[in-house]
Design a protein around this motif. Structure first.
Motif, PDB file in Angstrom:
ATOM      1  N   ARG A 151      28.154 -10.614  15.138  1.00 47.48           N
ATOM      2  CA  ARG A 151      28.492 -12.029  15.185  1.00 47.48           C
ATOM      3  C   ARG A 151      30.004 -12.236  15.297  1.00 47.48           C
ATOM      4  O   ARG A 151      30.471 -13.106  16.028  1.00 47.48           O
ATOM      5  N   MET A 187      30.910 -11.773  18.800  1.00 46.31           N
ATOM      6  CA  MET A 187      30.508 -12.972  19.554  1.00 46.31           C
ATOM      7  C   MET A 187      31.543 -14.077  19.381  1.00 46.31           C
ATOM      8  O   MET A 187      31.819 -14.835  20.306  1.00 46.31           O
ATOM      9  N   THR A 213      26.839  -8.173  25.632  1.00 45.51           N
ATOM     10  CA  THR A 213      27.231  -9.363  26.391  1.00 45.51           C
ATOM     11  C   THR A 213      28.606  -9.864  25.940  1.00 45.51           C
ATOM     12  O   THR A 213      29.447 -10.232  26.774  1.00 45.51           O
ATOM     13  N   ILE A 259      31.966 -10.092  28.254  1.00 50.26           N
ATOM     14  CA  ILE A 259      32.707 -11.328  28.516  1.00 50.26           C
ATOM     15  C   ILE A 259      34.134 -11.243  27.960  1.00 50.26           C
ATOM     16  O   ILE A 259      35.090 -11.654  28.602  1.00 50.26           O
ATOM     17  N   ARG A 303      22.740 -13.156  34.789  1.00 54.00           N
ATOM     18  CA  ARG A 303      23.962 -12.420  35.096  1.00 54.00           C
ATOM     19  C   ARG A 303      25.079 -13.365  35.553  1.00 54.00           C
ATOM     20  O   ARG A 303      26.245 -13.204  35.192  1.00 54.00           O
ATOM     21  N   MET A 357      26.534 -14.869  32.568  1.00 50.74           N
ATOM     22  CA  MET A 357      27.399 -13.875  31.926  1.00 50.74           C
ATOM     23  C   MET A 357      28.753 -13.816  32.629  1.00 50.74           C
ATOM     24  O   MET A 357      29.788 -13.629  31.989  1.00 50.74           O
ATOM     25  N   ASP A 358      28.733 -13.948  33.946  1.00 49.97           N
ATOM     26  CA  ASP A 358      29.970 -13.866  34.728  1.00 49.97           C
ATOM     27  C   ASP A 358      30.737 -15.178  34.752  1.00 49.97           C
ATOM     28  O   ASP A 358      31.767 -15.279  35.424  1.00 49.97           O
ATOM     29  N   ALA A 398      18.748 -12.719  25.195  1.00 50.74           N
ATOM     30  CA  ALA A 398      19.885 -12.605  24.270  1.00 50.74           C
ATOM     31  C   ALA A 398      21.202 -12.660  25.036  1.00 50.74           C
ATOM     32  O   ALA A 398      22.186 -13.245  24.566  1.00 50.74           O
ATOM     33  N   ALA A 399      21.238 -12.072  26.223  1.00 45.42           N
ATOM     34  CA  ALA A 399      22.456 -12.122  27.046  1.00 45.42           C
ATOM     35  C   ALA A 399      22.740 -13.568  27.470  1.00 45.42           C
ATOM     36  O   ALA A 399      23.893 -14.009  27.479  1.00 45.42           O
ATOM     37  N   THR A 412      23.907 -15.507  24.267  1.00 44.10           N
ATOM     38  CA  THR A 412      25.261 -15.088  23.898  1.00 44.10           C
ATOM     39  C   THR A 412      26.293 -15.648  24.876  1.00 44.10           C
ATOM     40  O   THR A 412      27.364 -16.117  24.466  1.00 44.10           O
ATOM     41  N   SER A 413      25.963 -15.617  26.158  1.00 44.20           N
ATOM     42  CA  SER A 413      26.908 -16.135  27.163  1.00 44.20           C
ATOM     43  C   SER A 413      27.132 -17.623  26.978  1.00 44.20           C
ATOM     44  O   SER A 413      28.272 -18.100  27.069  1.00 44.20           O
ATOM     45  N   TYR A 419      26.740 -19.252  24.242  1.00 44.71           N
ATOM     46  CA  TYR A 419      27.444 -19.417  22.965  1.00 44.71           C
ATOM     47  C   TYR A 419      28.950 -19.237  23.176  1.00 44.71           C
ATOM     48  O   TYR A 419      29.761 -20.011  22.667  1.00 44.71           O
ATOM     49  N   ILE A 420      29.322 -18.226  23.949  1.00 46.74           N
ATOM     50  CA  ILE A 420      30.746 -17.949  24.171  1.00 46.74           C
ATOM     51  C   ILE A 420      31.348 -18.937  25.167  1.00 46.74           C
ATOM     52  O   ILE A 420      32.449 -19.429  24.981  1.00 46.74           O
ATOM     53  N   ARG A 421      30.622 -19.238  26.220  1.00 47.67           N
ATOM     54  CA  ARG A 421      31.204 -19.995  27.337  1.00 47.67           C
ATOM     55  C   ARG A 421      30.733 -21.432  27.439  1.00 47.67           C
ATOM     56  O   ARG A 421      31.321 -22.222  28.142  1.00 47.67           O
ATOM     57  N   LEU A 429      20.132 -14.248  15.760  1.00 48.99           N
ATOM     58  CA  LEU A 429      21.579 -14.134  15.976  1.00 48.99           C
ATOM     59  C   LEU A 429      22.355 -15.165  15.146  1.00 48.99           C
ATOM     60  O   LEU A 429      23.584 -15.138  15.126  1.00 48.99           O
ATOM     61  N   SER A 430      21.611 -16.065  14.459  1.00 53.78           N
ATOM     62  CA  SER A 430      22.244 -17.149  13.682  1.00 53.78           C
ATOM     63  C   SER A 430      23.236 -17.944  14.509  1.00 53.78           C
ATOM     64  O   SER A 430      24.307 -18.286  14.033  1.00 53.78           O
ATOM     65  N   VAL A 431      22.901 -18.208  15.761  1.00 55.00           N
ATOM     66  CA  VAL A 431      23.769 -19.046  16.588  1.00 55.00           C
ATOM     67  C   VAL A 431      22.966 -20.210  17.156  1.00 55.00           C
ATOM     68  O   VAL A 431      21.759 -20.142  17.272  1.00 55.00           O
TER      69      VAL A 431
END
Lengths: 506, 506
Positions: free
Chosen positions: A92, A95, A127, A131, B92, B95-96, B123-124, B127-128, B130-132, B253-255
């Motif tokens: 996490r 992440m 992932t 990133i 993908r 992700m990019d 999950a990818a 996660t993507s 979540y980040i982006r 993932l607790s997100v």
């Protein structure tokens, strides 16, 4: 909660159990949570749910959990909710883009090796690093942790040499020449190689035509000390096992995060005790590195990580737009490499690349003065010392040292791909050549592959053979030819978008 | 490749098969790849590998694949490598960091609903995002696709009202008051609610003490048209099914990526035909939204997404640092809410929050002039119309309308948590109150929970009860008390890091 054990005879690679949704609700756990399962021993397992496959009051336990519980088998087990492992919180943190401490990296890698993280958590880690990448510190710690969580070879002498190719160029069989050249000059080179995943043949797929390649770390050390070099399969050892676990997640996502690429390469080198390493970085369309700029960046990062690990790394940016030599596929490549060792006859691209890389290693290892490595490598090929050393290597690995390139059996079913018009070959698609070899059966069918008569820039006459496809099985040859019709691997100027439309030999 | 079918009687939620590594190598597929499995029908399944559980020549097929193949069962099936689905390439792209087209979002959501993506790929994606995060366009398309891939309720009248709470504040039982108040004033409010995942009781967990909550979309429509409102479990319908699939990955993932949070809320509102919606955004430590600034941003994003979807959204930033009312846990909360409906007696925090939110809805729906909604809501409570409407709602859902708050059974095992010293309560930990209720058995044990005698800022004397813990099961009460000793849910000034050390009733 007491539950009756119901074995499920499936290996899932992790501690996993299945509970009825009613019991799970009662226990207050949700899909992807962990439970502590206890009879005499205690283990923590990830829970899946079912409404009907497992009755309430039962707990389905997969193979790995059974193995643990069977040490002192009981009919029922006690099940209670368990916290996430600390490494899940570390994922996490990645992440969230927070920097990890060294201890956290160590814990994470240990839990990866011990399969304490779910695929979902691993995918989130991969992932995030794809990133965000990891810092240089984190990448160093990751590499060290990958080395330390696996088997390591420690030699008492030095220097220990190694080479690695970033890959992506078909027919790159140079290891079969480089290792004997280097070892013939008194240097130790314990070369571990991979099998092909998406290619037509990894070095391990090639070498096993000549000798067994599956050895323990101890055997690799002993053989290397005896004859100076080996060419073995890395996957047969327990070297850097974290890498394999990560690749299982990276492969389906088709990603190779930069930090993981660096750590993966360097951990495997570090684990065999390598001190001086040449990295072959093929550049060009179809390889992993598209241009010189990206190649230089990768080279700098590898050299820098090497310095942090106390490893001397030199990088060679090499031409990757065409195959190395004129063969793609295990037996064809072995035949081509052995022929060079035996007769010095063979494609210039193969001989030249091999002596350049071997020459760099000879210079780094002190066997040749700076600037004279290539010449010594060439001489070692010419005077037969490389061939003699290769026979020693084959013999120490348990193969037949009296083998000649003439003995190597290639696929008995062949088809020729002909030039569709007169002109120069202006396009040569590496990836299609590899696919063609794979459709023909490579790397599993050792005799399958492609013999390349004409490369980019060479002129052809209409109807002249450009490629010969080899296959061990007739139906695979047909598959390959169908593929070549649909996706022509070469383009002749003026050919435009015509298709390969004449195929002989079927 | 022809393989003999070996059934594996496990449901895995997806099309999955297991092959021997030797066959997989021969076929050229790797872990996480897909294969096309064909008898009379054809399906695409994700492959796992085994070295020993499935013999070469066999293919292990999990339950979902069996179901498909059984339509015309054959002993053997034809297996060949299959391409990744297009949605894997779309993942993908995310992700990019590349923007998606509307068609791509639709395809992705369809494949999520149809379980065509592996957990690693999902999950990818999570996660993507979540980040982006996704763009406003992408989030709108995601929401629309989530609505369109599930059941939808379409009312012929308007306006259709709805409310939603972002959550994170314990004891938030206001829906049990808001829905009857709004419906009693002639507006339609088809409220779907969730069950608790990490909380002590979702609205659906509460309501099912009074009546069944598990209905189809058609039944929800009919009941709403009949009595003006319902309080049902959203999970019993097939409304926005993509959301459930994503939550299964987000939970471990607790997100909760911002775009998914927006899409998840608004898709559920859109799918029941809601046109005017009030969002309750509790703010404070322990909730999902830490400060007013973050609350305003979320409000703006919800209003903006609502506009894109043609939905009128108003947001209420509410106080979330303390529980709403003085009860946490299903039966205790129902008793507290019913008592307000029956007697107008109850905690101010519950009554005030309920009439404010209900008042906003009454104004939006045109039942009260701007600025007079709260007063009408309060009057609807006072004059018994809200109670009468609640009885209609309970009856239409199949419960007993003659229920009184006095009839609601709460846990028979109780323990009091006493003030450790004289002073004011300066800390009140929401998350620990929820954990305490969960240890006591909530939400599964309906009678379990916590009655709060003193809240933040109130003064206590040493030895005075601060909380009463209720449990249906004696051993769970003991668990809860142990938890409270270790993690005191309140702090009295001057108490410092002392522990709760007196417990009565055990």
């Amino acid at each position: 909660m007491q539950l009756k054990v119901q074995p499920i005879d499936i290996k899932v690679g992790k501690y996993k159990v299945v509970m009825n949704t009613l019991d799970a609700k009662e226990l207050g756990v949700y899909e992807g949570d962990r439970v502590r399962v206890r009879n005499h021993a205690t283990l923590t397992a990830i829970v899946d749910f079912t409404e009907d496959m497992i009755a309430p009051g039962m707990i389905g336990v997969y193979h790995e959990v059974q193995e643990q519980l069977r040490k002192e088998w009981t009919e029922t087990v006690d099940v209670e909710p368990a916290e996430k492992p600390k490494s899940a919180h570390i994922v996490r943190k990645v992440m969230d883009g927070k920097k990890l401490e060294r201890d956290e990296v160590n814990l994470l890698v240990r839990d990866i090796v011990e399969e304490n993280l779910s695929d979902v958590e691993l995918a989130a880690f991969i992932t995030s690093t794809y990133i965000r990448d990891l810092s240089e510190d984190e990448t160093e710690w990751l590499t060290r942790a990958m080395i330390e969580t696996g088997e390591q070879i420690k030699f008492s002498t030095s220097p220990i040499m190694d080479k690695h190719s970033i890959g992506g160029v078909p027919g790159n069989k140079i290891t079969l020449l480089v290792v004997p050249i280097v070892a013939a000059n008194g240097l130790l080179i314990p070369k571990t190689s991979s099998r092909a995943i998406t290619g037509a043949g990894g070095t391990a797929d090639l070498m096993e035509i000549l000798a067994p390649v599956d050895f323990t770390a101890t055997q690799i050390k002993e053989m290397t000390e005896k004859v100076g070099g080996v060419i073995v399969w890395g996957g047969g050892t327990n070297i850097a096992p974290a890498d394999d676990k990560l690749i299982k997640i990276e492969y389906p996502l088709s990603v190779d995060p930069h930090c993981q690429l660096l750590a993966s390469i360097m951990a495997k080198k570090g684990a065999v005790g390598a001190q001086k390493v040449v990295m072959d970085i093929p550049i060009g369309p179809g390889t992993k590195i598209l241009d010189v700029k990206a190649g230089r960046k990768l080279a700098r990062d590898l050299i820098s990580l090497g310095e942090r690990l106390g490893m001397d790394v030199d990088c060679a940016l090499t031409y990757g737009a065409s195959p190395v030599g004129r063969t793609v596929g295990p037996a064809l490549e072995v035949r081509e490499a052995l022929k060079v060792l035996e007769t010095m006859e063979g494609p210039n691209s193969l001989i030249e690349k091999s002596v350049v890389i071997a020459g760099m290693l000879l210079e780094m290892g002190g066997a040749a003065p700076r600037g004279q490595g290539r010449e010594l490598a060439l001489e070692t090929l010419r005077n037969g010392k490389a061939l003699a050393k290769m026979k020693e290597i084959i013999e120490v690995q348990g193969g037949n040292p009296d083998v000649s390139y003439r003995d190597i059996a290639v696929g008995q079913h062949t088809a020729e791909i002909l030039a569709p018009s007169n002109g120069y070959i202006i396009e040569f698609y590496n990836k299609r050549i590899v696919q063609l070899a794979r459709f023909a059966g490579a790397p599993n069918d050792k005799g399958a592959g492609v013999l390349i008569h004409k490369k980019r820039g060479e002129s052809v006459a209409k109807g002249q053979p450009v490629l010969t496809v080899y296959a061990d099985k007739k139906e695979k040859l047909a598959d390959a030819v169908r593929y070549a019709r649909e996706f022509p691997p070469i383009f002749v100027e003026g050919m435009l978008i015509e298709r390969v439309d004449e195929v002989k030999g079927l």
